[in-house]
Design a protein around this motif. Structure first.
Motif, short mmCIF file in Angstrom:
data_model
loop_
_atom_site.label_atom_id
_atom_site.label_comp_id
_atom_site.label_asym_id
_atom_site.label_seq_id
_atom_site.Cartn_x
_atom_site.Cartn_y
_atom_site.Cartn_z
N LEU A 1 0.81 -1.23 0.00
CA LEU A 1 0.00 0.00 0.00
C LEU A 1 0.83 1.26 0.00
O LEU A 1 0.56 2.20 -0.75
N THR B 1 -8.85 -4.87 -0.10
CA THR B 1 -8.40 -5.03 1.29
C THR B 1 -9.08 -6.20 1.99
O THR B 1 -8.88 -6.38 3.18
N TYR C 1 -6.79 2.05 6.59
CA TYR C 1 -5.80 2.01 5.51
C TYR C 1 -5.69 3.25 4.63
O TYR C 1 -4.86 3.30 3.75
N ASP D 1 -2.44 -5.86 -1.23
CA ASP D 1 -1.53 -5.82 -0.08
C ASP D 1 -2.05 -6.82 0.95
O ASP D 1 -3.05 -6.58 1.61
N LEU E 1 -10.38 1.43 -2.86
CA LEU E 1 -9.69 0.89 -1.69
C LEU E 1 -10.73 0.27 -0.77
O LEU E 1 -11.48 0.97 -0.09
N ALA F 1 -2.59 4.28 2.09
CA ALA F 1 -2.81 4.54 0.66
C ALA F 1 -2.34 5.95 0.31
O ALA F 1 -1.78 6.17 -0.77
N VAL G 1 -7.63 -1.75 -5.38
CA VAL G 1 -6.74 -1.94 -4.24
C VAL G 1 -7.54 -2.68 -3.17
O VAL G 1 -8.05 -2.09 -2.22
#
Lengths: 359, 359
Positions: free
Chosen positions: A22, A126, A48, A163, A99, A52, A124
């Motif tokens: 990240l 998570t 997060y 990630d 994200l 980011a 992205v």
């Protein structure tokens, strides 16, 4: 870090998998010079967004934070993303950065597909579910009150940045739910991976980093191969829907609450396996192995009580219905699935009836 | 009947132009075996739904009738189409048939682009504007309160069926508004067609069938060539936006009411011509010819009073802004346009200031 490639000609893109991604600047490297709108939710943002932001250092970006949950995967929530894009005067060079989990990824991807007739986006993910499934392959969309993902578009991301550190904060139920999709890859096309999962079920549940990275990478590799062969689900890509037609019915019936997507898929996989065995296609030993692995991963293997007539009706609004015929993904063995409308309806009836609530 | 082809490889499709096409069965021939949802509006339905139904004889179809007007070109109205598709249990083999003007076509096309991640659709335009412009080329979309066509997708129709008989009932203002886009084709790439328009302006206004069919066909031929060369507007397709950046600002400022799209485009074309002359790119004689033809076609050649600062801001949210730079379509001569961000800002300021309301 492991890097895979989704091979789709000029729409090809990389998938990065590993710890600590990240904050590394990977996000900023994929903005193609444009500005970024980070789309996330109220649960993920405090965990997060700062990391980011480190990955976006030096870039021109802003964020929009959505409410969390499948119930918000709607056109109404899209309006908030469109509003943020327009208020921020984003033009066609914009990049949307999704994200979060599958809901954020699907919804933000749909907004990217439709803002000014299409801008770029990055996935992205998570959550485990998003890392192994929804972030890869370009399916975007939102729900309609009467059907999941009924409104959507195919729109490939510019990159997927998974990630694995973010899995540390995932609630246990969501970890298990993600593993349902991981099991799916083994069942439909990778018997060796299924064997590996049987040997590492406990390592995955205790979040052993090496085991998680392997599971994510092998899942992405399988998904990337399937998507590269059939981007728009003209045929073989539909194998990825193992358990999903039975599962979507559960999710729709429960109003996208109570059951996580992966839990519904797990119950759906177990039902598809039972139906396959009822058809004489899957031997009882492999059906039992399937159910046992799902249970070891703390996943449900039966639906909630749904009246039979309602279950039948819910399955018919599934996107897998074509020309009035219901097509299902069924198993011929572990590592071998088929998409077919050619099955004995009695086996389907029997499978639904086994679990149905009284009408 | 004249038949043209939009050459886009596997996404190629025919355009049929001529009288009496609605009842001929052309719609039914392009359903690819699936069921149809006819999308139309309250104005068009009483006039032409019965004829379209004749063209759908023997097919399995239903209709949804939307309110009429640009103010309804929204995601909220899309919900009604999605509802109809889901209530009718339409699957991926569905075909959406857009019967109406540009609003119906853009909105129904967007719903087709996004229902179950994309189903087929037919454009059956009933206004001149739709027949010469919006029905051809695959741009679909809806408006955002702060910008026109901000939400959309590229999705090519399976066919365009332009029945010129439907132009008989078109209100005079809408006929003129459609002619603004017709003039545009002459200006951007077809000087001979512009000459023909100067010679046939009165024939068009009195709806001479041969003149109308020629005007529709030549417009579609020009548009099809532009779209075939640049489907996704990476470059030359943007020429089609002559007058549109100035025009969209008028439409947004007036809340999509009061001014018809074609009227705003006409004023926008006149403004683009004036700016081109201010830059020394377009000689005064050709500027005057442009304005005179628009006026003979009963079109406005100046915007309503809009405060200067507001006009500037409205132009900056246009989709033609890229990387923060405003790009405009400007004229080098009749039949020759350019898309450029390289212009003297003072000429733009001067053009806006000429017409601006007091700040």
């Amino acid at each position: 870090m492991r890097t895979l490639q989704v091979a789709l000609g000029e729409r090809s893109y990389p998938i990065y998998i590993g710890p600590g991604l990240l904050g590394r600047g990977l996000i900023g490297e994929h903005l193609a010079g444009g500005r970024a709108l980070l789309v996330t939710n109220e649960t993920v943002a405090p965990l997060y967004q700062a990391r980011a932001a480190a990955g976006l250092a030096g870039c021109d970006w802003r964020a929009v934070v959505l409410p969390d949950g499948e119930a918000y995967k709607t056109l109404e929530t899209c309006q908030r993303v469109y509003d943020a894009l327009i208020e921020g005067q984003f033009d066609r060079t914009a990049t949307v950065v999704a994200l979060g989990g599958g809901v954020v990824g699907d919804l933000a991807g749909f907004c990217a597909a439709t803002y000014q007739r299409g801008v770029g986006y990055l996935q992205v993910p998570t959550t485990l579910l998003a890392q192994v499934d929804s972030a890869v392959g370009g399916k975007t969309g939102v729900n309609h009150p009467q059907g999941k993902n009924m409104i959507g578009a195919f729109h490939q991301p510019r990159a997927v940045i998974a990630d694995t550190d973010t899995l540390a904060t995932l609630p246990e139920r969501e970890l298990s739910a993600g593993l349902a999709e991981v099991v799916k890859y083994g069942l439909i096309r990778d018997a060796a991976f299924f064997d590996w999962l049987e040997a590492h079920a406990e390592a995955l549940l205790r979040r052993d980093p090496a085991a998680l990275t392997h599971a994510v990478a092998e899942s992405c590799r399988n998904k990337a191969e399937v998507v590269a062969a059939d981007e728009r689900e003209a045929g073989s890509r539909a194998l990825l829907n193992l358990g999903h037609t039975f599962g979507h019915a559960i999710e729709t019936h429960t109003g996208y609450s109570g059951w996580l997507h992966g839990e519904a898929v797990a119950a759906g996989i177990a039902m598809a396996a039972r139906m396959s065995t009822a058809l004489g296609w899957l031997d009882e030993r492999d059906r039992a192995r399937t159910e046992a692995l799902l249970q070891r991963l703390r996943l449900p293997t039966a639906p909630p009580p749904i009246p039979l007539a309602r279950y039948r009706a819910l399955m018919r609004v599934d996107k897998k219905v074509q020309g009035g015929r219901l097509r299902l993904v069924l198993l011929r063995g572990i590592g071998e699935a088929v998409v077919t409308a050619e099955f004995d309806e009695a086996a389907l009836e029997r499978t639904l009836r086994e679990h149905a609530a009284a009408d």
